[in-house]
Structure formats: structure tokens, C-alpha cells
Design an enzyme around this catalytic site. Structure first.
Site, PDB file in Angstrom:
ATOM      1  N   GLU A 141       0.809  -1.225   0.000  1.00 22.03           N
ATOM      2  CA  GLU A 141       0.000   0.000   0.000  1.00 22.03           C
ATOM      3  C   GLU A 141       0.840   1.272   0.000  1.00 22.03           C
ATOM      4  O   GLU A 141       0.785   2.074   0.938  1.00 22.03           O
ATOM      5  CB  GLU A 141      -0.951  -0.004   1.216  1.00 22.03           C
ATOM      6  CG  GLU A 141      -1.983  -1.110   1.162  1.00 22.03           C
ATOM      7  CD  GLU A 141      -2.863  -1.164   2.416  1.00 22.03           C
ATOM      8  OE1 GLU A 141      -2.537  -0.486   3.396  1.00 22.03           O
ATOM      9  OE2 GLU A 141      -3.857  -1.903   2.399  1.00 22.03           O
ATOM     10  N   GLU A 163      -6.862  -7.330  -1.037  1.00 15.76           N
ATOM     11  CA  GLU A 163      -7.467  -7.377   0.303  1.00 15.76           C
ATOM     12  C   GLU A 163      -8.935  -7.004   0.152  1.00 15.76           C
ATOM     13  O   GLU A 163      -9.252  -5.933  -0.366  1.00 15.76           O
ATOM     14  CB  GLU A 163      -6.794  -6.388   1.268  1.00 15.76           C
ATOM     15  CG  GLU A 163      -5.299  -6.622   1.434  1.00 15.76           C
ATOM     16  CD  GLU A 163      -4.654  -5.675   2.454  1.00 15.76           C
ATOM     17  OE1 GLU A 163      -5.394  -4.921   3.125  1.00 15.76           O
ATOM     18  OE2 GLU A 163      -3.424  -5.691   2.561  1.00 15.76           O
TER      19      GLU A 163
HETATM   20 ZN   LIG Z   1      -4.159  -3.161   4.257  1.00 14.69          ZN
END
Ligand SMILES: [Zn+2]
Ligand SMILES: [Zn+2]
Ligand SMILES: [Zn+2]
Lengths: 657, 657, 657
Positions: free
Chosen positions: B144, B316
């Protein structure tokens, strides 16, 4: 018990020629106690070692000569400039990393050993000088710990102290790593010296890390206070050691500090607190702008009474408009008297006004006193005079002690820290949650005691409520098991281990034979998306998905079928944060089961049982008829038509309990 | 294509004895991919050079042994403490100048060459150790990028790097001075070493200066990612290199990072994103509190698909309540399944849940997993199981690829930076503007592709929209000229040169033979003072005063007579930010002209074309009748009565396209 | 007086080949003045000592050659990079302790002696070079003092300068300790070197301490300006020295700076100011979004006229949308003309537009000019042309001077600092309070002059209002005593000593023979809890409890009986902050008593008397009929049907005064 009135006074602010006259007027007004000295370090020691105690001795002599009893404050909340310049690293550091400097007050770091030594030195000097002076009745340590958010500091001293504290607690880095779960995000440390303070991280720090820092910081306040208390006790025998707490101050454990005090006191500013630390909406704030929140003062009276084995004072009572809230209105006529009586109703020994004369200079020049700056009597003066007169009239009638209340609430400071660290939903706040329970019980006319999270006994309480408790202490668990009254646990209670982890068998981590419920999942809710409950009302902010064992009874369910309130025997678990009406209904039901007689009061009217009497207070601007509550005879004080800002006292038997 | 499900797993969080059982349960559930390792640096290298890869090999072996494919993450998002202590200047610095320290994650500066070398070292070690392991199917670089706003850092490393970058770009200070217009306010520099970072200036910095800093910072992310990708490719042949992007993350150019990936993936948290990064009002947030915004996930599916040539995953997927938004409600029953299917409808290869088991400790302990902390199946588990079963049933039916969509939107990261630097009106936000266009197209039942701002071709799209484009790339200009479909340009598109200046002939800086329009003046508007358009609707926030050539047609005008929508042939220009209904109407008209068949959908219902099928999704809490859209036969999956949280798939011919 | 128009021009922004054409167009438009040079330091001195004045000389020659008069700015608001690098401690420091760096403008500390010397050096060089150039008509010192909050700086230079300033003021630490009341909270200092700056304290600093720092900071601006003015006067005989103030800028005393100027000017941005510095609510801002607040420009015209003995200019006039407010709409057609005429109605000599041509680059590229970036005339150009034409037509008709207004308001910058330091209630703001009085007087059609807090005379004013005055100057007290017109004092006026203490006899600290009133207590109020006044209206935000002597008359009382407005002879005291309607009513009554003829105007319409004429302005979007005000003949300019954005001028006798 002799209920007494006091006042805060600053002889160093006024010409010495005025002291005797001030003292005489205080005595004439009916005051008996005078607090002095707590900000006077620069006058007591203008340069290192150059003590100048003579003026203070003359001030004490003057007050004592007028028959007044002195509460002497240690001046450690305002270290003088020369001292700060000697050790600039004593200054506290904000969470943003900037040093909080000299120029106001409370500019010290509780972790700083050097400053602690200085405080012990000045306390010792004062205790030696005045400890056995016949005019000294009590001591106040420092002033308003944590005021201006000063418990937490992110200084080098704090970092070193925290690392040492962790080493004592965990002994090995491995133990710390396991306890905190530092394997998550590679936060492992190989040495206690590697542990940073939990501020200025890229995103949130580990909650277990922050929680230990909060515990450490609270311990530092305890250490700081105890150091002074020990010295005072050693050199001023028979005098009470007091500290003055503030309102809605949760950053340190007041029970732990209170353990080293003879008397807990607090500084009660009903209008200021309504403006700057209430969760209520604007309508409520408007309604009570000149009266204060009807439950806020009572809450703190009850809470702080619990922190020092029942003995407690109001050390500072708002006497008129103050200077520090976003708005500072004048109290409605009669409210200063009401606030004074309310303290006594909750068992206060002494109720002391802040301050004698409004100071025309410096930071608090807009803070009212009993006298105006021109020494003319201000409004508060006359209300204090009335209280003094009424105290005299009633003194024989009232019991010495308030006695056990109807209901006990478990209050636990670490829980406040825990949910500040991990609210999970924006509105989740421990004080707000407990206050909701407290207000609902008071709306039912009940009197409340607080007990700490490690209380070994709940004996005598027909109802005990335990909202939002971070983790179970073994003592409390045993007390619940042994208790035969009703117990209401939750929401969120027992949801963590002491290491800030989810308990292995899931919350509330209670033995199945006690309750038989598991919190399978929780959710937090926007204020506009509450969860409706069957039969009316909602859960707001916080809701749990409960799984119950076969032998556990479901008393209330949400409309989606999830159990909301469950019970096994006298033990109940509540799986959400009820709105005000639902909470009232739930507590009403439990009170009925517990055999407590309740009556629903309007928002403005509150009752407080005290020994064999019951007090009624009207925070509203319209009269209230106490015969509606079954008061059949004329009260000892006041009348059954309870006027705006009115106070009434009657015999317990007559009050309908 | 074999559509597959996956999950994120942290073997280092659990006893090794549990791994085999976990792996077996994953496989039984129907998962095929497991992402591991991305935060484990402190376990992989507890001290410098002391690699400990054995546990990881055993974990991979265990998963592989259960038939699972491993996605191995490089652990560079969480450098361990010993490394940070070795080079503390690797820490990022906030715009306020304060260092962002160790104690959570992403505590590194993309500009720091020393840290980059460390990342290459650990990546190389991992790639050598596991690159050819048969259980390794793919790699994830870091985690991320930009999460917690970590693209921008104002460190000494960033300053030095920026100066060097400028020197490469401009060669001489004079060229920089000319490009930036530093003559304004005497901001001229005589040497690249004089260029400061654009934070902490007295008032706003030069937009050209900030824009170059934003470009530089994005380039640093690209450099960082490419360094790892190159190493992995060299040592792990045949494995895909993936990164997991976040939602509404605009600080770096995802097209540029995606160019070095085989697969773009993203982390899709529909409820968290609705709460913490949506522009919608409270009513909308309330309505979709348990479902997520009906267009937010699709937007990112479509956008990130474009960043890596069509191959993409969800790395995710939210499986239940999360921990990080202001409120964290539970998804409505069925939404986890819906979100999963929606990803596949938009062409995902793999949909991976975060995470396998809820961790009871550390920062994300309140983040749900497929399993509860006590290893019992959580709600998400059962929905994942249903998806796995349905995938098996449908796999033969669906096409491999989604195919070209109906409409293309040009999406351009530098435009996001530009309008963040110079919004000119408080509400002007590039993402919000593009999202408004995207939602309107979806309200019309259309499927959308994104193309980058330098796309060389628009072939195959009957309609292309280009809102808010900072500046023209030569490639896009050529593509527009060559395009025979309809094109809608504006508002604000082409309003700057690459040097952040107003183009000489005024915006939109298009050749007169293409459009024949000039923006003579712009204004930004309070939300309560929109500009009414003839025929209904308004421009909000942003409005342009257009001057048109004689041969350019005015299609819509504001009530004050200023042209609002103009066209020349198939090329249209829009001179303001339309409200939702006006935008719908404009796009409806253009779609009709373009020969696209549209139907107006309610807010809760969305369609997505995939090859020869069309999916329908119901984000609402009430059923929707798909026969209203012309669905005449029973769908392959689901039914024509589309239940709340329902999914349906039908043959394209039947869907009314 | 010859009323003239001007424009701001930046020759350094454009090719030299364009200058002559620009100059010719300016002259053709009817402009006579051109301001140049104020941000050009890096071009005037690219390296230390390497002066390059040739281009500036050619620019001046070109403008002069076209018949234009040049206002030459000193470039000290934008020190170049090489100079900042030589003395980085010249940078200002924010209240949070962070340095405000290079990269925009105003990056200097007024306290820094080294930078002051540099400013004197460059000013001297320019004054020597151009002081006697025939094209130079005037000078502008620096640019917009305090813009971007740059008066206050918390640097080491500020600390040293402040300490020296205190030493000069108090001579001994004891005197300072007494004046400030540092005995409170042990804030005593033993040496001036111990005095800290009043930022970053734990809680609020001593108000007397902050007040002196504010005075010091204002003095530093005065020093800075005077240093340049002295040099210019010495080397450029006969030229006016001007500074351009900003709107609602209160951090320094403009009267004190103005004392060293020949002409005060200001930069008038009606739409920007409405958006970013108005206290009005959203409805008001929406209503006037394209016009500006109808009283805001007039207020500053009147205020700044007072700061330099009546001579004043508008140096920068908004010509179209600007770039710096939260929203930047286009002015309604005609408003640029209206604003221009309004300045002349209030006595301006020169009205100068900002800027000639919109710059396509750097920070202000979205700020409109009279020309667009492509040199085509923008909307403002045509309105300026109309003003130029009308000026010519009317020039013989109008008087030279505006003459004395109907009412005087005492305006006092230290009062603004005082109530910022100690608002006591969140809404208490000096500008807002005075502006309420100003607007009410204008709603009554009255023309207003401002006079400073130390004015020695109020002669000629039938009504003087003195709201919110911090403390009395001896001069003003004498002027009031000598005055035979009506005076309205309060609320809060005279409530402090010069040392920021409550006066001994309580506020308003006026001799009993003058007024006979004492403020026994004050309170501040939430906006939703105003105090109702008998007969209608309320006090909002601030209310006083007045005690009056027997011979003092109570004119209005609150419903709770507290006197609200009291008087003795012509001297009145007002004990609260009236809402708009009550204030109008009170001022109407006083005006009637004072023999002033008033008429109630709608919000959009305003009048301004100028010599023997009266102007009418319509800020609204609908016409207004001036015959309603008694205008019986056709005006000299405009018509009796006052169009939206309309201007009309008529003979005074006809206006109904
Ligand atoms: Zn995450
Ligand atoms: Zn206090
Ligand atoms: Zn300006």
C-alpha cells in the site's frame, strides 16, 4: 460532622495592610477554612535557596488570629523562572514534539527526577516551617494535576522513565514483545532502550504500547503526589493531606492518587464545565447555561468521594462568571447556594469558594470572586452567607455520613485510557458512557456510589452497573461471584486482557457459569444509523453480536434478532450502548427487580439521599412540586414548591423511598 | 481464465503447530492463493545480516503442501527498529517539518538512497531464497504505497533528491526560472542547490514548484517499486509481480508504477472507504452504511485494471467490520459475496480476503477476518464459501476477459496533483469530478474503462469523456484527432501548460479546427450559489465563460446566456461542473448520439458487462425487479427479483444491451 | 482635486517589446498612474551588490513617455534567495515555533536588524537612482504589511528586540512585575533577559505580557516603514510616500504607520473579503456573492482615510475573479464600476486596478486583470473605461474634499489586540463589534468618519460612538469632556488600564460627573441565549451589569431589570452588544437627539455624502427607487431608478438631508 465553608485566598496579591480586614470579613461571613499559598513559589524562594517565608507566616498568623483554619498549598504547580532556567529539560513536551514553556502554570514534566527533587525540597522547607503551626489545618499538594492536559509529556525524561518502567514491568524485551504483540508490523525491540514514546508515529501506535505509556504517566503523577504527601505527614502531624482534582479529568488514576490522600477534593465549575466539557447538545447547553448540567457536579462528588475512603471536599466552587470557557454567563440567582448544598448532600465536609476577591490583573482577572475587585460584595457573597446561616440551622438535624447509596457504578480510569486509545467508533468515550448510566440512575431518583475497578467487595448494593470496563481485575471478578445483588455488565466490559488483547474465549471473558455469553463481533455506528430494539429504543454508537448459552436468558433483542440484554440469575449483560430512554427503561426494570423504589424525575430535578434525609435540587427555571414525589410534610429546608434554583431537605421516610 | 479466491495470512502471528490446520481449512473453503510475509522483516532479519528464513520456508512448504499458491510480500513497508536506528534520516518528514517516527508502519522516505539499498538487499535475499520455490506463484512489492500519506516527505533526503531531479530536468537554473515564472515575487534561484522544498512557506508556494515536487515524489515511488520488481524478475522467473494499491490514493502515478507490474491489485474496503473518503452527504452515507458506495469499488476495479494492461486482483477484500474508519459497521448479509462477485464482473483474476483470522493483538485487533480470534468461522467465511461454490458452477460459462467497455474516461494522476495545488474553489477536487462522471455513466447502465492521460489511442470507444485534465499530452491530442467516436472534454481540461501556466491562446488549448472554443474567464462558486442552466439543472463549484467560433455549435447555455456545452462535430466541450441530474442528462444525450443504449438505474442498482454476459448488483436493502430492465429469462446466477445484496448474471443478448 | 485612475503593472513579467504598447493602451483607457517594482528585488539586485536598474529605468521612461505617472514600490516584501541564505535568521517564526521559509513572499521578520539594514540599503539605492526622475510621482513602501499574518513573529530576533523594548519601557524588572501582575502564578522575572515570548505556554499567557508583545510587534512595523519613508523623503523630494494596507488587518497600528505616510492606500477585494473575512452568515454571503459586503469597502475607505490626514487611495482594486478566497466568483456586471465610484465618494484621490494583464504563471495566475493573459480586454477593462469617461464628465461638479461626516467612530488598534488576547466569550471581536456599529449607522443613511483612540478633539461631530475601547487615553477623555455633541460609549469601553488590569473603580473608568456608571460584573453568552431587552431586541454575546448613580438616567433596561442604556446629559453608556435591530433603534434615537436626519435603507443600498453631493450605490440585484429617499430631480450621474450595481450622484440639497 461539622459541615464548613471555606475560600481561596492569595495574600501575596494584596497589600499586607488589607489582610486583617479580609480575614475578619471571612470570619463574619461564616467561613472557617482558607486555602493559600499554592502559586507563591516565586515569593517563597525568589532565588535558589533564598527562602522568604516571613510574609507567609504573617499571613497565616493573621488568618489564624481571626479564627480561620488554613489549608496550605505546596507551590509546585508554578515553578519560578530561575528554576526552569536551571533545568530547562524539566519542561513538558506536547504530543507534537514542541516544548511547553514558561509563562503560565503547570510547566513541568512529572517524569523529571530533578524537578521532583526540587518539589521535595520546597515541600520539606514549608512542612518544617509551618507543619506544626496551630493555624494549619490541612495541606494541598500542588494544584489540579493534569489541568491543561499535563499528565502526558513526550520529553526525553519521559522516554527514559518509561523505558525504566517497562524494564521493571517486563524484565526482558521478549516479554514485552510477546505482551504487546510487536511481531505485528515488525515492531519488535531488542532492548528497552529501543522503545520510543508512542507519539509522532506514521499511523496509530500499538495500543498495548500506548496503554503502558498511559499507565506509566499515571504512575508518575502518583509518585509526584506521594513524594509530597510523605514529607507533609512526617512534618505536620494530624493535618489532612488533600489534592484538588478537576472535572472530567481522566488522564491519571484518581483512586491511586487518592490512596495517598486523607481527603480528595475537586474544583467545581458547573457553568464552565457545561460549556467546555459536556457531550450534550446545544439545546441542553442553552437550557442549563445559567445552572450547569444537573448531573455533572453530582457525578464528581460521588466519584471523588470514592477515591479517598469517603472524606472529600469541594476545594474551589464557582461563585459567579468565570473566565476560561467559550462563554461565561452569570449563574442564575440561587445557583451558588444550590451548588453548595448539593456538595453537602453528597457528603462533603468542606465547601470552599474560589476566590475571595476577584484579582484585577493577570490571567484570571475576569474570574469572579466573593468580592469584586473593588472589595464590594459580589452576588456569590450573599449566597454563601445564606448557606452559612442555613448550615447553622440544620447542623443538628443531618447525619454525619451520607451512608451507602442505592446503586454502585464501577469506575475505572484505565478503561478511559483504553477507549481513548481505541475508540473503534468516533463517539465511544468512557466518561460519556458511564455518565449516561449515571444520569439514567439519577433520573430514577436513585443515589449512586462509585467503586474502583479492583474493588474487593460489592456488599450492600442491590444493583451494580459495570459499563465499558477495559479488563477484569481478579478482585472484581471474585466480588461479582460473591455478590447477591443484581449486576449489569457491558457494553464492551471485559473486552480486553490486561495486555490490550482480545481474550482467548472472546469478551466479556466471564466464566460460563456466571453469564454464558460471548461477543462474537462488534460494530460501531454513525449517530444516524442506530440499531432498533424490539419493544422500542435503540442501540447507538456501539453494538455487539452476542452468542448466548442455552441456560442464559435473552431479555431484550434487537429487531434483527440479535440478543441485546441477556441474563443468568442476577447477572446481566448488555450488548450495546442504549439511547437515553432505553437505558432508563432497562435500569428501571433492573431496579424493580432489585427492590429499589424509583420515580422518574424531570431533567431539572434531582434527589440525593443523605443518611436519614433526602435532598431535592431544582436546576430548572420553573418551580417543581415535590408533593408529586410523595413529599407530604413541609421540608426542614425549603418548601414543597421547589423554586427555581431551589433546595429542599426532608426526612427519608417522608420522601417516598 | 480460472477465477480464484485468496486470503492474507500471517504465519508469524500464530503457533507453527496451527499452520497445517489453517492451510487445510483454507483449501477446504475453496481458496487457492495466500499472501504472506509483507510485514515480517523483524522476523526475517532480527539483526543486520542475521537472516532467519527457515520459518518462512516451513510456512510456504506447509501452504504449498495443502495445494495453495503463495504470494510472497517484500517486507519493506515495515523496516525494523535496528535498521531505523542505523539510519534515522530515512524517516519521513511531514509537511509541518516533524519527523514521522518508528512505531507503526511505512516509516520510510522514498527519497532515501540508503533505505532503497536496504530494500534491494532484503528483496534480493528473499528472491534468491524463494524465487524458484514451486509454492511461490507471485510477489507483492512492499504494501500500500502512500497509505497514511507517505508519498510526500519533506526530509533532507527529499530536498537533495528533488534538486538533483530538477537539475536533470532543467539542466540550468535559468530554464527552471523561466519554466516556473520565478520572476514573480523574486523567487529566482541561481543554483539548483537553492531550491527549497515547497512546504512551510509564508503563503502558498509557486504552483509550478509544487507540481514538480509532486512529479518528483511520484517518480520516487516508481523508482522504489521498480528496484524491487527488477530483482524479483531476475530471480523468480515466471512469477507475477504485484502491488496492492489503496482506494482514492492519488499521490503517485499508478499508471507509472503499474508499468513495472504484471498485475495491479488493490485493497477494497467498501464500508471503511464510504466513511472516511467519500464526498457524499450524510444521507447517502447512512443509506449505504452497511453496503458501501455502489460506485466506489467499481471505480477502482476499472481504474486499476487499466494500470497494468488488464490483469488485476483484489488483494485485500473487507470481510466484516474493520477498525480504522470513524465508524465501523458490519456489512449487510450478502455484501461480502456481492463485493467478491463485483470484482470478477470487472475482470479480476483473483479476489483475496483480508485476513484469514482476526489477530487478537496490536493495531488491527478490531479488524474482522474470515475466522474470529477464537478460530470459529466469522460471517465472511460463509459468504466466501458461497462465492467459491458459485465460481465453480459458473466457471465454464463466463468469458475469459471483460472486453472493451462502452465508454472510456481519461484518468490522469498529475491532474489530481494540479488541482490539489490550485483548486481555485474549495470544492474543486479531481477525484470528485471524475467520480461524478463515472457515477453518471453507471446510473445509465454503462460499463466504463479508464485510459491514461497519454493514451495513444481511443479506438473502440463510442464515447470518451475527459473531465478536468491538467494539460494535453501530444499522444492524447493525436488520439482525439484520430478518433471517430464522441468525445466530451471539460470542465477545466487543457487549462494549463505542462509548466503550470495558462496556455497562450487560453484554455482548453485545442486547435480551432477541432473545437473552436476559448475559456475567457472562470469562476468558482459557493455550493449555495450554483449557476442555472437553460432547460434545467445547474453548474456547481466551477463555471467557465466560453467564447465560441462561428462554426462551433452551442448545445446548452446558462440562463445568463453564457454557452455551457458546445460542440464541433463529435467533439464536445463542457464549461462547468454539472450537478448530478444535469450531468446525467448531458451524458444521456451524448450516449444516444453515440448509439449506446442506456437505461436509468436507481442509486442502489448497478450493471457491469463482462464479455457476453452482464452482471447486476443490488447495493440496496430492498429487492429490485430486473424485468424492468428487460431481463426476460431466469439469470445464470441469482434471480430476476434481485434481492438486497443480490447478484445476478445473464446473457448479454437478454439484458437489453 | 483631480480624481485619477491607475493600474498595477509588472514590466519584469513581460517582454520589453510589449511595454510601449501596454503604456499606450493604459493612457488610452484613461489611466494616469502605474504602480511598478514592488516585487522585483531579484531583478534589481540578482547578486549582492550587482544592481541592475537599467531595465527599470527603461520601463519608467516608457511609461513616463506615454504620459503616465509612476508609483515605484520598494521591493522589500520579497527578499531574494541569496539574501535569505546569507542571514537565515531573518525568517519569521510562527506561533507554533516553526520557521516560515523562502518560496512565496513576506518571508522576513520585522524585528531583524540585519534585514532592516538591507531594506534601507536597497531603498537608498532606488531612491538615489530614481528619486528625481520626472516620471516618478510617488513611492510605495514594501507591500501589504501583515498580509499572511506576518506582523507577529516568534524568532530569536523578536525575543531580543522585545526584551530591549521592555527594558526601555519599564526600566526595571520590578516595574514590569508590578505592571503585569506576575505575582500571579509565580511568573516574576529578575531580569529582562528572562522574559520569554508569549507563545507555546502550557495554558494562556499573562494578558499584560501578550499585550506588550503586540505593542512591540506593531512598533516594529512602524520602525520598518519609517526607515524607508525617511530615505525616500530625503532623496525624492515632492513625491508622496504611500503604503498599501489590507482589509481587516489589525495586527499593527495603522494610525502609527500612517503618521509616516503622505497617503494611506489599501487593496480592496470586495468578493474575496466577503468570502474569507466576513462575520456574516451564509445567507448574506450568498446574497452578496457577486457584489461584496455593502459596508466592508466603505468601512476601510473611511478608516484608512483617517490614518493619513485625509489623503488616501485605493492601490489595488479587484477587477474580476481573484484566486485566493475559498470561492472566487465573477463580479456582477457593473460592480467594478460601482466599487471605483464608491472609493471616490469616500474621498479617494486615485483608484488603481490590480492588475494590468493577468499573469499566466506563478501564484496569481488565476487572478483577473484588466486584460486577459492573451492581452484581450477583460470585463473590468470596459468598466474602468466607463469610470474614466464619467470622471471626466463630472470632474468640475464635485467638491475637492468629502468634508466632515455626520458621525465619528473611535477606532483603536490596541483594542483589537486586547480583545483578541482576552475575548472572554468566543464571539467577542473588536472589528466585528465596531463593524456592527458602522453598518447600523450606514443603514440609517449616515456618513461616518473614524478617529483614533488618542484623538485630541471630537469637534464638529454631532454624534460620536466609542464601542469596545480597551483603555482611555488622556487626550480622548479630555476631548469627550470638551465635546458638546452626543457620545455613546460601550460596551466594554474603558474596561482596562493601560497595563491590562481592571480599573480600580471598575469600568468604564469615567469620572462620576461625566457618566456615573459602574460595570459591576459582565457575562458572555452563547449565541442562542441572548438577553432580552424591554421594548424589544436583545443583547448578544456580551452583557454588563450596570450600577448607576442617582443622577444618571436609565434609558433602556433588560427584561431582568438590569440597566442596558444609561445617560447623563449627552454622554451615554451601553451595557451590552445589541443585536442588529436594537442597535439600529438605539442609534436612530441618538441621531434624532443629535439632530441628524436619518432614513432606513435596505441592506443593498448605501449613501455617502461628499461635499455638497450625495452618492447612492446599489449592491443589490434588483432596482431601487431613489424617489423613496426624496430624490426629486434627475441625478448628475445615474438615474433615480437605481439599477442593480447602479451609482447615482445628486446635489446634497435634493437628497433629503
Ligand atoms: Zn491493508
Ligand atoms: Zn483552579
Ligand atoms: Zn495584493
Amino acid at each position: 460532622m461539622n459541615r464548613t465553608l471555606g475560600v481561596c485566598y492569595y495574600p501575596e496579591h494584596w497589600p499586607e495592610t488589607q489582610w486583617a480586614d479580609d480575614a475578619a470579613r471571612m470570619a463574619r461571613l461564616g467561613l472557617t477554612h482558607v486555602r493559600i499559598g499554592e502559586f507563591a513559589w516565586s515569593r517563597l524562594e525568589p532565588r535558589r535557596g533564598a527562602y522568604d517565608f516571613d510574609w507567609l507566616r504573617r499571613a497565616i498568623d493573621t488568618l489564624h488570629g481571626a479564627g480561620l483554619k488554613v489549608v496550605l498549598g505546596t507551590p509546585t504547580a508554578t515553578p519560578p523562572k530561575w528554576l526552569v532556567d536551571e533545568m530547562p529539560d524539566m519542561l513538558p513536551v506536547g504530543a507534537d514534539g514542541s516544548v511547553r514553556g514558561f509563562g503560565s502554570r503547570r510547566h513541568y514534566d512529572f517524569s523529571h527526577d530533578g524537578y521532583l527533587e526540587e518539589c521535595k525540597r520546597i515541600t520539606l522547607a514549608l512542612a518544617r516551617a509551618f507543619g506544626e503551626h496551630p493555624g494549619i489545618a490541612a495541606w494541598q499538594t500542588d494544584n489540579e494535576y493534569d489541568c491543561h492536559n499535563t499528565t502526558l509529556s513526550y520529553s526525553a525524561a519521559a522516554r527514559a522513565g518509561f523505558q525504566a518502567w517497562l524494564q521493571r514491568k517486563y524484565q526482558s524485551p521478549d516479554a514485552l514483545n510477546r505482551a504487546w504483540g510487536t511481531v505485528f508490523w515488525s515492531m519488535e525491540v531488542a532492548d528497552f532502550g529501543e522503545v520510543e514514546l508512542p507519539n509522532l508515529t506514521v499511523t496509530e501506535a500499538n495500543p498495548a504500547h500506548v496503554m503502558d505509556f498511559r499507565r506509566y504517566a499515571s504512575d508518575m503523577v502518583v509518585r509526584f503526589n506521594k513524594a509530597q504527601a510523605d514529607i507533609i505527614r512526617a512534618h505536620s502531624p494530624g493535618r489532612d493531606v488533600i489534592h484538588n482534582f478537576m472535572g472530567r479529568t481522566l488522564a491519571f488514576d484518581h483512586f491511586a492518587v487518592g490512596a495517598d490522600l486523607d481527603i480528595s477534593s475537586w474544583d467545581s465549575y458547573p457553568l464552565g464545565f457545561l460549556e467546555d466539557r459536556s457531550d450534550q447538545n446545544d439545546d441542553w447547553k442553552r437550557q442549563f447555561a445559567r445552572a450547569g448540567d444537573p448531573d455533572f457536579q453530582a457525578f464528581h462528588h460521588d466519584l471523588y468521594r470514592a477515591t479517598s475512603k469517603g472524606r472529600w471536599w469541594v476545594m474551589e466552587q464557582q461563585p459567579g462568571p468565570v473566565n476560561w470557557a467559550p462563554h461565561n454567563p452569570a449563574p442564575r440567582d440561587g445557583m451558588v447556594r444550590l451548588w453548595s448544598w448539593e456538595a453537602f448532600a453528597h457528603g462533603a465536609e468542606t465547601m470552599s469558594y474560589f476566590r475571595w476577591r476577584q484579582a484585577p490583573f493577570a490571567q484570571e482577572q475576569m474570574h469572579a470572586g466573593l468580592l469584586r475587585p473593588d472589595s464590594i460584595e459580589a452576588e456569590g457573597y450573599f449566597e454563601a452567607a445564606q448557606v452559612a446561616k442555613e448550615l447553622g440551622e440544620l447542623e443538628g438535624e443531618l447525619d454525619d455520613k451520607a451512608g451507602l447509596a442505592d446503586v454502585a457504578i464501577v469506575f475505572d480510569y484505565p478503561s478511559a485510557w483504553a477507549w481513548e486509545i481505541q475508540p473503534q467508533g468516533r463517539e465511544f468515550d468512557y466518561f460519556r458512557l458511564v455518565f449516561d448510566f449515571y444520569r439514567s440512575l439519577r433520573r430514577l431518583g436513585l443515589s449512586v456510589d462509585f467503586v474502583p475497578g479492583d474493588t474487593p467487595s460489592l456488599e450492600g448494593y442491590r444493583l451494580v452497573v459495570i459499563p465499558g470496563l477495559f479488563t477484569w481485575s481478579p478482585a472484581l471478578l471474585e466480588a461479582i461471584k460473591a455478590h447477591d445483588g443484581h449486576v449489569l455488565i457491558g457494553p464492551r466490559s471485559g473486552s480486553k486482557t490486561a495486555d490490550f488483547a482480545i481474550p482467548q474465549g472472546l469478551p466479556p471473558a466471564l466464566p460460563d457459569d456466571l453469564l454464558g455469553v460471548r461477543v462474537a463481533r462488534i460494530e460501531t455506528l454513525r449517530a444516524d444509523t442506530p440499531v432498533p430494539i424490539q419493544g422500542g429504543g435503540t442501540f447507538q454508537f456501539w453494538r455487539e453480536y452476542l452468542e448466548v448459552n442455552a441456560e442464559t436468558e435473552t431479555i431484550l433483542s434487537a429487531k434483527d434478532g440479535v440478543p441485546a440484554l441477556v441474563a443468568k440469575g442476577n447477572c446481566h449483560y448488555l450488548g450495546g450502548w442504549p439511547d437515553a430512554d432505553l437505558l432508563l427503561e432497562i435500569l428501571q426494570g433492573l431496579s424493580a427487580n432489585a427492590g429499589l423504589s424509583v420515580r422518574e424525575l424531570p431533567d431539572e430535578v434531582r434527589l440525593r439521599r443523605h443518611g436519614h434525609h433526602v435532598f431535592a435540587f431544582n436546576y430548572g427555571a420553573t418551580p417543581f412540586d415535590l408533593t408529586d414525589l410523595g413529599w407530604s410534610r413541609e421540608p426542614l429546608l425549603g418548601s414543597r414548591r421547589l423554586e427555581p434554583s431551589g433546595v429542599a431537605v426532608t426526612q427519608l421516610s417522608d420522601a417516598g423511598y
